[in-house]
Design a protein around this motif. Sequence first.
Motif, PDB file in Angstrom:
ATOM      1  N   ARG A 135     -28.581  34.244  -1.809  1.00  9.25           N
ATOM      2  CA  ARG A 135     -29.527  33.919  -2.887  1.00  9.25           C
ATOM      3  C   ARG A 135     -30.190  32.569  -2.664  1.00  9.25           C
ATOM      4  O   ARG A 135     -30.981  32.127  -3.472  1.00  9.25           O
ATOM      5  CB  ARG A 135     -28.814  33.917  -4.244  1.00  9.25           C
ATOM      6  CG  ARG A 135     -28.265  35.252  -4.666  1.00  9.25           C
ATOM      7  CD  ARG A 135     -29.386  36.250  -4.906  1.00  9.25           C
ATOM      8  NE  ARG A 135     -28.836  37.541  -5.228  1.00  9.25           N
ATOM      9  CZ  ARG A 135     -28.468  38.456  -4.326  1.00  9.25           C
ATOM     10  NH1 ARG A 135     -28.619  38.207  -3.041  1.00  9.25           N
ATOM     11  NH2 ARG A 135     -27.965  39.603  -4.700  1.00  9.25           N
ATOM     12  N   HIS A 136     -29.812  31.897  -1.609  1.00 11.81           N
ATOM     13  CA  HIS A 136     -30.423  30.603  -1.306  1.00 11.81           C
ATOM     14  C   HIS A 136     -30.876  30.577   0.142  1.00 11.81           C
ATOM     15  O   HIS A 136     -30.262  31.215   1.000  1.00 11.81           O
ATOM     16  CB  HIS A 136     -29.422  29.465  -1.542  1.00 11.81           C
ATOM     17  CG  HIS A 136     -29.054  29.298  -2.977  1.00 11.81           C
ATOM     18  ND1 HIS A 136     -28.069  30.038  -3.569  1.00 11.81           N
ATOM     19  CD2 HIS A 136     -29.550  28.482  -3.944  1.00 11.81           C
ATOM     20  CE1 HIS A 136     -27.957  29.690  -4.834  1.00 11.81           C
ATOM     21  NE2 HIS A 136     -28.846  28.749  -5.091  1.00 11.81           N
ATOM     22  N   HIS A 138     -41.409  40.480  -3.301  1.00 13.30           N
ATOM     23  CA  HIS A 138     -41.604  39.607  -2.152  1.00 13.30           C
ATOM     24  C   HIS A 138     -41.455  38.166  -2.576  1.00 13.30           C
ATOM     25  O   HIS A 138     -41.542  37.821  -3.761  1.00 13.30           O
ATOM     26  CB  HIS A 138     -42.958  39.839  -1.502  1.00 13.30           C
ATOM     27  CG  HIS A 138     -44.101  39.465  -2.390  1.00 13.30           C
ATOM     28  ND1 HIS A 138     -44.592  38.185  -2.453  1.00 13.30           N
ATOM     29  CD2 HIS A 138     -44.833  40.199  -3.257  1.00 13.30           C
ATOM     30  CE1 HIS A 138     -45.576  38.142  -3.335  1.00 13.30           C
ATOM     31  NE2 HIS A 138     -45.749  39.360  -3.840  1.00 13.30           N
ATOM     32  N   CYS A 139     -41.248  37.347  -1.621  1.00 13.57           N
ATOM     33  CA  CYS A 139     -41.078  35.930  -1.864  1.00 13.57           C
ATOM     34  C   CYS A 139     -41.656  35.194  -0.676  1.00 13.57           C
ATOM     35  O   CYS A 139     -41.443  35.597   0.472  1.00 13.57           O
ATOM     36  CB  CYS A 139     -39.595  35.618  -2.031  1.00 13.57           C
ATOM     37  SG  CYS A 139     -39.235  33.872  -2.080  1.00 13.57           S
ATOM     38  N   SER A 166     -33.691  28.368  -4.134  1.00 14.70           N
ATOM     39  CA  SER A 166     -32.887  29.397  -4.774  1.00 14.70           C
ATOM     40  C   SER A 166     -33.779  30.574  -5.137  1.00 14.70           C
ATOM     41  O   SER A 166     -34.920  30.407  -5.557  1.00 14.70           O
ATOM     42  CB  SER A 166     -32.226  28.830  -6.032  1.00 14.70           C
ATOM     43  OG  SER A 166     -31.682  29.881  -6.795  1.00 14.70           O
ATOM     44  N   LEU A 167     -33.276  31.764  -4.963  1.00 12.30           N
ATOM     45  CA  LEU A 167     -34.018  32.950  -5.384  1.00 12.30           C
ATOM     46  C   LEU A 167     -33.696  33.318  -6.828  1.00 12.30           C
ATOM     47  O   LEU A 167     -34.315  34.192  -7.398  1.00 12.30           O
ATOM     48  CB  LEU A 167     -33.682  34.143  -4.478  1.00 12.30           C
ATOM     49  CG  LEU A 167     -34.049  34.037  -2.997  1.00 12.30           C
ATOM     50  CD1 LEU A 167     -33.737  35.334  -2.292  1.00 12.30           C
ATOM     51  CD2 LEU A 167     -35.516  33.693  -2.827  1.00 12.30           C
ATOM     52  N   CYS A 168     -32.693  32.645  -7.393  1.00 11.75           N
ATOM     53  CA  CYS A 168     -32.272  32.989  -8.751  1.00 11.75           C
ATOM     54  C   CYS A 168     -32.959  32.104  -9.781  1.00 11.75           C
ATOM     55  O   CYS A 168     -33.304  32.554 -10.862  1.00 11.75           O
ATOM     56  CB  CYS A 168     -30.774  32.813  -8.902  1.00 11.75           C
ATOM     57  SG  CYS A 168     -29.839  33.636  -7.637  1.00 11.75           S
ATOM     58  N   THR A 169     -33.096  30.837  -9.436  1.00 15.91           N
ATOM     59  CA  THR A 169     -33.701  29.904 -10.379  1.00 15.91           C
ATOM     60  C   THR A 169     -34.807  29.160  -9.673  1.00 15.91           C
ATOM     61  O   THR A 169     -35.027  29.315  -8.467  1.00 15.91           O
ATOM     62  CB  THR A 169     -32.668  28.884 -10.873  1.00 15.91           C
ATOM     63  OG1 THR A 169     -32.191  28.169  -9.742  1.00 15.91           O
ATOM     64  CG2 THR A 169     -31.518  29.560 -11.580  1.00 15.91           C
ATOM     65  N   LYS A 170     -35.477  28.345 -10.437  1.00 14.72           N
ATOM     66  CA  LYS A 170     -36.551  27.571  -9.835  1.00 14.72           C
ATOM     67  C   LYS A 170     -36.036  26.355  -9.086  1.00 14.72           C
ATOM     68  O   LYS A 170     -36.807  25.633  -8.482  1.00 14.72           O
ATOM     69  CB  LYS A 170     -37.490  27.110 -10.953  1.00 14.72           C
ATOM     70  CG  LYS A 170     -38.511  28.147 -11.321  1.00 14.72           C
ATOM     71  CD  LYS A 170     -39.467  27.527 -12.307  1.00 14.72           C
ATOM     72  CE  LYS A 170     -40.535  28.540 -12.715  1.00 14.72           C
ATOM     73  NZ  LYS A 170     -41.383  27.997 -13.778  1.00 14.72           N
ATOM     74  N   SER A 171     -34.755  26.148  -9.167  1.00 19.19           N
ATOM     75  CA  SER A 171     -34.218  24.882  -8.663  1.00 19.19           C
ATOM     76  C   SER A 171     -34.397  24.752  -7.157  1.00 19.19           C
ATOM     77  O   SER A 171     -34.311  25.719  -6.413  1.00 19.19           O
ATOM     78  CB  SER A 171     -32.743  24.778  -9.018  1.00 19.19           C
ATOM     79  OG  SER A 171     -32.017  25.667  -8.219  1.00 19.19           O
ATOM     80  N   VAL A 172     -34.664  23.543  -6.751  1.00 17.45           N
ATOM     81  CA  VAL A 172     -34.771  23.209  -5.339  1.00 17.45           C
ATOM     82  C   VAL A 172     -33.887  22.003  -5.092  1.00 17.45           C
ATOM     83  O   VAL A 172     -33.935  21.035  -5.844  1.00 17.45           O
ATOM     84  CB  VAL A 172     -36.222  22.861  -4.958  1.00 17.45           C
ATOM     85  CG1 VAL A 172     -36.311  22.541  -3.486  1.00 17.45           C
ATOM     86  CG2 VAL A 172     -37.171  23.989  -5.305  1.00 17.45           C
ATOM     87  N   ASN A 175     -40.261  37.814  -8.929  1.00 14.88           N
ATOM     88  CA  ASN A 175     -39.391  37.530 -10.066  1.00 14.88           C
ATOM     89  C   ASN A 175     -38.070  37.047  -9.505  1.00 14.88           C
ATOM     90  O   ASN A 175     -37.699  37.412  -8.386  1.00 14.88           O
ATOM     91  CB  ASN A 175     -39.201  38.769 -10.938  1.00 14.88           C
ATOM     92  CG  ASN A 175     -38.589  39.902 -10.152  1.00 14.88           C
ATOM     93  OD1 ASN A 175     -39.229  40.428  -9.239  1.00 14.88           O
ATOM     94  ND2 ASN A 175     -37.373  40.259 -10.465  1.00 14.88           N
ATOM     95  N   TYR A 176     -37.413  36.223 -10.295  1.00 17.11           N
ATOM     96  CA  TYR A 176     -36.162  35.687  -9.790  1.00 17.11           C
ATOM     97  C   TYR A 176     -35.093  36.766  -9.824  1.00 17.11           C
ATOM     98  O   TYR A 176     -35.040  37.568 -10.753  1.00 17.11           O
ATOM     99  CB  TYR A 176     -35.739  34.464 -10.603  1.00 17.11           C
ATOM    100  CG  TYR A 176     -36.627  33.287 -10.320  1.00 17.11           C
ATOM    101  CD1 TYR A 176     -36.482  32.598  -9.113  1.00 17.11           C
ATOM    102  CD2 TYR A 176     -37.609  32.873 -11.212  1.00 17.11           C
ATOM    103  CE1 TYR A 176     -37.319  31.536  -8.825  1.00 17.11           C
ATOM    104  CE2 TYR A 176     -38.428  31.809 -10.935  1.00 17.11           C
ATOM    105  CZ  TYR A 176     -38.275  31.142  -9.729  1.00 17.11           C
ATOM    106  OH  TYR A 176     -39.092  30.093  -9.430  1.00 17.11           O
TER     107      TYR A 176
END
Lengths: 505, 574
Positions: free
Chosen positions: A151-152, A131-132, A167-173, B189-190
């Motif tokens: 993914r975003h 979940h997110c 982003s769901l891949c990295t922590k980047s915003v 998790n990413y």
Amino acid sequence: MNFSEVFKLSSLLCKFSPDGKYLSPQEPTQSCLGRIRDAPAPQDFRGFHQEPVSGPVGRHQCVLSVLSSQASCVQYRLVVRDANTLQILQLYTCLDQIQHLEWSADSLFILCALYKRGLVQVWSLEQPEWHCKIDEGSAGLVASSWSPDGRHILNTTEFHLRITVWSLCTKSVSYIKYPKACQQGITFTRDGRYLALAERRDCRDYVSIFVCSDWQLLRHFDTDTQDLAGIEWAPNGCVLAVWDSCLEYKVLLYSLDGRLLSAFCAYEWSLGIKSVAWSPSSQFLAIGSYDGKVRILNHVTWKMITEFEHPATVNNPKIVVYKEAEKSPPLGHLAFPPPRAATGPLTSSESKYEIASMPVSLQTLKPATDRANPRIGVGALAFSPDNYFLATRNDSVPNAVWIWDIRKLRLLAVLEQLCTVRAFQWGPQQPRLAICTGGSKVYLWSPAGCVSVQVPGEGDFQVLSLCWHPSGDSLALLSKDHFCLCFLEMEKGVRMAFGQRGDCT
Amino acid sequence: MGDWMTVTDPESKTLPQYTSETKMSPSSLYSQQVLCSSIPLSKNVHSYFSAFCTEENIEQSISYLDQELTTFGFPSLYEESKGKETKRELNIVAVLNCMNELLVLQRKNLLAQENVETQNLKLGSDMDHLQNCYAKLKVQKLQNIIASRATQYNHDMKRKEREYNKLKERLHQLVMNKKDKKIAMEVLNYVGRADGKRGSWRTGKTEARNEDEMYKILLNDYEYRQKQILMENAELKKVLQQMKKEMISLLSPQKQKPRERADDSTGTVISDVEEDAGELSRESIWDLSCETVREQLTNSIRKQWRILKSHVEKLDNQVSKVHLEGFNDEDVISRQDHEQETEKLELEIQQCKEMIKTQQQLLQQQLATACDDDTTSLLRDCYLLEEKERLKEEWSLFKEQKKNFEKERRSFTEAAIRLGLERKAFEEERASWLKQQFLNMTTFDHQNSENVKLFSAFSGSSDRDTPTLHSRSRQKKPHGVPSGSPVCTSKLTKSLPASPSTSDFCQTRSCASEHSSSINVLNITPEETKPNQVGRECTNQKWSMSSRPGSQEGCYSGCSLAYTSSHVEKDDLP
């Protein structure tokens, strides 16, 4: 034609996953879901999908439904069903009432926006435990959508202060400042490569084009508009149509590299553009305006090639006017088989189409010109997926749907309903138009004819909205708090393929 | 008016008895006809203009005119009188002067009227123009108002937007810059990227790559479009070439004549040259750049088109000429001629008919005479007589048979009608026991075939047996009945004219009836049918057999059978 049983639903939130295409991969993909989101998944996503997938992923239908059996109203649930069997595949519970629902383009994730609480919750179909949760905090949230790669997530804060790209891949915003609050300020190209965004700074309109892969700004240019109302990419992703607010009739066409290709203005001094649609081949741009006309621009010179008027009286023997009439047994010669309701118990009066004799005068509304947003002008238009037909609705003739032949550039048929036309949508594979009027019937038009189908059921099932399955074989009919699926007749080969698929999964 | 005159006119007092009457009379004649009766002039009231002055009222008229004129400021018509008692004399000079003056006045008035009318028109048009201008001005004014409002609105909007932006900025600072811990993403998790690759850093390189990619996309699109356009162009060129070729071929036969006549050779010659050039460069024509090819092609096509046009026009002219010349042309038959011809032909036909009649009469007479002197002919034609007798017998047989057939046909049709009615009634039942019936039918078929065998044994000479057998073998097919019937008929019609002997006829008849039996059709009671001489029992048997409720197909084939039998008769009759 068969109907499923009726299921609960809230806020008209019912969407098919876009991966219906995997049922018949050879066919061209035409997603039929959201307006912004109708980009089919680009090629890259296939790789992802070839991984062994546990469980029947694909052709899901995602339905938000409020389970009334539970006492507390806090638990708001997201139900994912198989689009064919309608069996529940997954059940997710969100923190608050879901106000917006969106599938990722690869059908792996579902986004639920809870605007009231400034929250977005994302669920995975592959891993139900994943979940997110994205909290926009005090900035608030007014819109949320997927980027084409799935993914975003693009969140628009309240007052359109900025757009946050999570982003769901990295922590980047990433942040994009100055988004414009307008009718349609965000548009992605069909291939998912580029994002065009309408901006407003220092009282001027700008358009920024971003590369979706790394959110880098590619182009930034100001548009010659008073108050930009919307932008939309041509399906080929090379031309961007920009139109001004209704106070001024103005369409600007920009190339991907920001060059102004052409500007079009049909008239001055009067209310202007109400709706815009690209043909799927990018060949035509149809512009519906407040003067009750549709103007069609071509893609070579960007000049008008024709003008479709919407007269209140039709007097041409070449045009077929189907008039819905409230009567008993349905006509035998119609293209679709008679509804099952004809044999079952009748909840409301039957209706059928009659071919009206010329001249036909359609029911018109007298618009109140002293009020804002008058009910005049062409408010809805849509091209059929094969480019051959254009369906329009003139809001001052609210009961009628006009169908134009694009090959001959003339009016082909007019459907006059008994009630106001709520929505219409083309079938994604064939030129079949589904129409609903808020009554208990669904109407289908095809070049062969048209038919009105009673939705069976105990109570009055008021069809307020509808959406097609990406395969074009079924149709979800949505009422205020229920939905049901309507399965259309399938061709034998398709059915066979379908059956085999069903066996496999 | 009268009152006014009596008051103002001093002279009226001199003629009291007149004035009381005259002051009204002439004027009232025009307006008040009712009063006219009291006036002496009333006798000639019927025409107004002549009524003003007559022999009798000259004096009155003059005095009246004098009165009127003086009131309008003209000099008196009378001469100045010395005394009041003496009768005043009319002054002709004064009268003439008056008239002249009146005429002049009249002319002036007319002129003035004209002037006024033109002025009126002018003013009217001016008015229209002004109104138009006014409307335009109004529109302009409204547009100006709209425009000014729009600018005002825009201005206000901008002002508000600026304020709004300031507020937004402020809000932004307040909300975003404060370390809002709430703004966050919780994720289990990413997930991997959709393409499976890692994200790359943003560098100048990526920017350049993005640009490259964008231009690639654009280029691809343009190339695609160019290809499409090229294809379209090629198609169009092809069409033009085709058109040109066809035009040339169409025009070439006509070309010879005009050249012989040598009236318009320029265009054709050029086209010829053009054609040759085209032939030479046909292969390379597609490779040439647009402009040269286009010019060549369009020019030649234009020329051809001009020629074609002139040719068509010429043809049109010819046609119209022919029309003008009318129907006197030799190769056009006028309607009168046509009618005359038909009349002639009809007359001829009549004559021919009469001729035939007389010939027939003569023939009959001759025959009668031949019968009369039997004795002579007996010696000579004893054979003939015998033959005649035989023929007569046969003739009578034929006649009887014909009668029978007619009856049978009638009964057939009746039966068919009845069958139709019954079919309707049985249709509902049929659905339920169709199966059973089908079984029955198959059993009947067996019986039928037996019957038929029996019948064929009856029916005649052995050498004739083969065709019936043949036909029967066809009919034995369970459901091939309707298709079998035409075969049968064709055989009949073929065989009949060749050998119209009785036996053969019976044979065919039997064939037909056999056919009917095997079909299991008709619901005819034995009494109704008149069986023919040959095979009577058999037909009876058959009819009784076939009196079962017939199926639908049976009915149809029955009908067709009736038809075939009638057909047979037709062929057979002399």
